[in-house]
Design a protein around this motif. Structure first.
Motif, PDB file in Angstrom:
ATOM      1  N   ARG A 116     -58.487  88.061  64.084  1.00 13.18           N
ATOM      2  CA  ARG A 116     -58.181  86.724  64.553  1.00 13.18           C
ATOM      3  C   ARG A 116     -59.266  85.779  64.030  1.00 13.18           C
ATOM      4  O   ARG A 116     -60.407  86.193  63.820  1.00 13.18           O
ATOM      5  CB  ARG A 116     -58.134  86.691  66.079  1.00 13.18           C
ATOM      6  N   THR A 117     -58.898  84.524  63.800  1.00 14.25           N
ATOM      7  CA  THR A 117     -59.827  83.564  63.205  1.00 14.25           C
ATOM      8  C   THR A 117     -60.208  82.499  64.223  1.00 14.25           C
ATOM      9  O   THR A 117     -59.389  81.643  64.568  1.00 14.25           O
ATOM     10  CB  THR A 117     -59.182  82.891  61.981  1.00 14.25           C
ATOM     11  N   PRO A 118     -61.440  82.519  64.739  1.00 15.49           N
ATOM     12  CA  PRO A 118     -61.864  81.457  65.653  1.00 15.49           C
ATOM     13  C   PRO A 118     -62.088  80.152  64.907  1.00 15.49           C
ATOM     14  O   PRO A 118     -62.662  80.149  63.816  1.00 15.49           O
ATOM     15  CB  PRO A 118     -63.174  82.005  66.236  1.00 15.49           C
ATOM     16  N   GLY A 135     -54.110  78.791  68.098  1.00 13.16           N
ATOM     17  CA  GLY A 135     -54.192  77.995  69.315  1.00 13.16           C
ATOM     18  C   GLY A 135     -54.311  78.815  70.579  1.00 13.16           C
ATOM     19  O   GLY A 135     -54.100  78.300  71.680  1.00 13.16           O
ATOM     20  N   LYS A 136     -54.708  80.087  70.445  1.00 13.42           N
ATOM     21  CA  LYS A 136     -54.851  80.960  71.607  1.00 13.42           C
ATOM     22  C   LYS A 136     -56.323  81.148  71.943  1.00 13.42           C
ATOM     23  O   LYS A 136     -57.187  81.080  71.080  1.00 13.42           O
ATOM     24  CB  LYS A 136     -54.205  82.324  71.328  1.00 13.42           C
ATOM     25  N   VAL A 158     -54.411  69.372  78.140  1.00 12.75           N
ATOM     26  CA  VAL A 158     -54.648  68.822  76.801  1.00 12.75           C
ATOM     27  C   VAL A 158     -54.960  69.934  75.787  1.00 12.75           C
ATOM     28  O   VAL A 158     -55.479  69.664  74.704  1.00 12.75           O
ATOM     29  CB  VAL A 158     -55.804  67.783  76.811  1.00 12.75           C
ATOM     30  N   TRP A 159     -54.646  71.174  76.154  1.00 15.94           N
ATOM     31  CA  TRP A 159     -54.960  72.306  75.266  1.00 15.94           C
ATOM     32  C   TRP A 159     -54.259  72.170  73.914  1.00 15.94           C
ATOM     33  O   TRP A 159     -54.867  72.340  72.858  1.00 15.94           O
ATOM     34  CB  TRP A 159     -54.578  73.618  75.939  1.00 15.94           C
ATOM     35  N   ASN A 160     -52.963  71.868  73.942  1.00 15.18           N
ATOM     36  CA  ASN A 160     -52.202  71.772  72.688  1.00 15.18           C
ATOM     37  C   ASN A 160     -52.680  70.603  71.821  1.00 15.18           C
ATOM     38  O   ASN A 160     -52.767  70.723  70.594  1.00 15.18           O
ATOM     39  CB  ASN A 160     -50.699  71.634  72.982  1.00 15.18           C
ATOM     40  N   LYS A 167     -57.538  72.098  64.604  1.00 17.32           N
ATOM     41  CA  LYS A 167     -56.934  72.720  63.426  1.00 17.32           C
ATOM     42  C   LYS A 167     -57.013  71.779  62.221  1.00 17.32           C
ATOM     43  O   LYS A 167     -57.264  72.224  61.089  1.00 17.32           O
ATOM     44  CB  LYS A 167     -55.466  73.072  63.714  1.00 17.32           C
ATOM     45  N   TYR A 168     -56.800  70.498  62.459  1.00 12.77           N
ATOM     46  CA  TYR A 168     -56.907  69.530  61.359  1.00 12.77           C
ATOM     47  C   TYR A 168     -58.323  69.524  60.809  1.00 12.77           C
ATOM     48  O   TYR A 168     -58.536  69.525  59.585  1.00 12.77           O
ATOM     49  CB  TYR A 168     -56.505  68.133  61.842  1.00 12.77           C
TER      50      TYR A 168
END
Length: 246
Positions: A116-118, A135-136, A158-160, A167-168
């Motif tokens: 997994r990539t933090p 996003g997990k 506001v997690w999403n 991510k951007y």
């Protein structure tokens, strides 16, 4: 029986029996074949715009201990291994996105692992965790500490939105190198940059491309003209403009 007929019969017998003998021998060898070597291949150690060299959140020793606790794999017969069970164990590890395990004909056990990539370090109260590239939430690793921005003030509501912003930033070479902290304040995001003391007010997660393009253009201009230190706030909330406060 003449010699010609005997020759034909022997030839037929060889044609019929030799494959059976070879198959039996190969089958015997296969059943008694032991693990000769374990090869572990990480498929995503280096990401597109980052320079991390050996970001192993689960090490080879971790994998060995997880799959072969209490046993020596070199003493195990290949045909006694349950590849499915080994993959299930590895896929259940919190640092692993997916894995593939198989054996070669010469007894090598090959393990392909995608970690997994933090992409951010999340602070909730006094506890840290990661947000990964999907996003997990992801626990910290004891083996490696990811060099990613710290994010404060994140709640489930506001997690999403936070993931969209992070991510951007992660996917952009300039932003990922320069933004070191993100604060989510009731849906308004504030950013801290590595080489500037001003507060960047991003606003919400809408029109990120426009906002960040404005920020990059302002930063490069201000850096060139040596007036980065003249401002204490750079506001990107307003449509297609940068509002600076001294």
């Amino acid at each position: 029986m003449d010699k010609k007929k005997l020759y034909i019969l022997l030839k037929i017998a060889c044609i019929v029996l030799l494959p059976i003998i070879f198959y039996s021998f190969a089958s015997y060898r296969s059943k008694n074949r032991k693990i000769k070597e374990i090869q572990i291949n990480y498929t995503n150690l280096v990401s597109n715009s980052h320079s991390f060299l050996e970001e192993k959140y689960i090490t080879e020793q971790n994998i060995h201990n997880l799959l072969f606790v209490g046993i020596s794999p070199e003493e195990e017969l290949v045909n006694q291994l349950s590849i499915y069970d080994l993959e299930q164990k590895l896929d259940a590890h919190p640092m692993v996105q997916n894995s593939e395990i198989f054996t070669t004909i010469d007894g090598i056990l090959k393990i392909k692992i995608k970690q997994r990539t933090p992409i951010a370090r999340i602070l909730k109260g006094h506890k840290f965790s990661y947000m990964d590239s999907e996003g997990k939430e992801m626990p910290l690793s004891e083996a490696y500490s990811a060099r990613v921005p710290i994010v404060r003030g994140v709640s489930e509501s506001v997690w999403n939105e936070t993931f969209e912003v992070i991510k951007y930033i992660y996917d952009d070479n300039f932003l990922s190198k320069n933004i070191i902290e993100i604060v989510a304040d009731k849906g308004v995001f504030h950013l801290k940059m590595r080489s500037a003391n001003f507060d960047v007010v991003l606003g919400n997660s809408e029109e990120l491309k426009t906002k960040f393009n404005n920020l990059k253009a302002f930063y490069k201009k201000a850096d060139k003209d040596n007036f980065l230190e003249k401002y204490n706030q750079v506001n990107l909330q307003y449509s297609n403009q940068v509002v600076c406060t001294k």
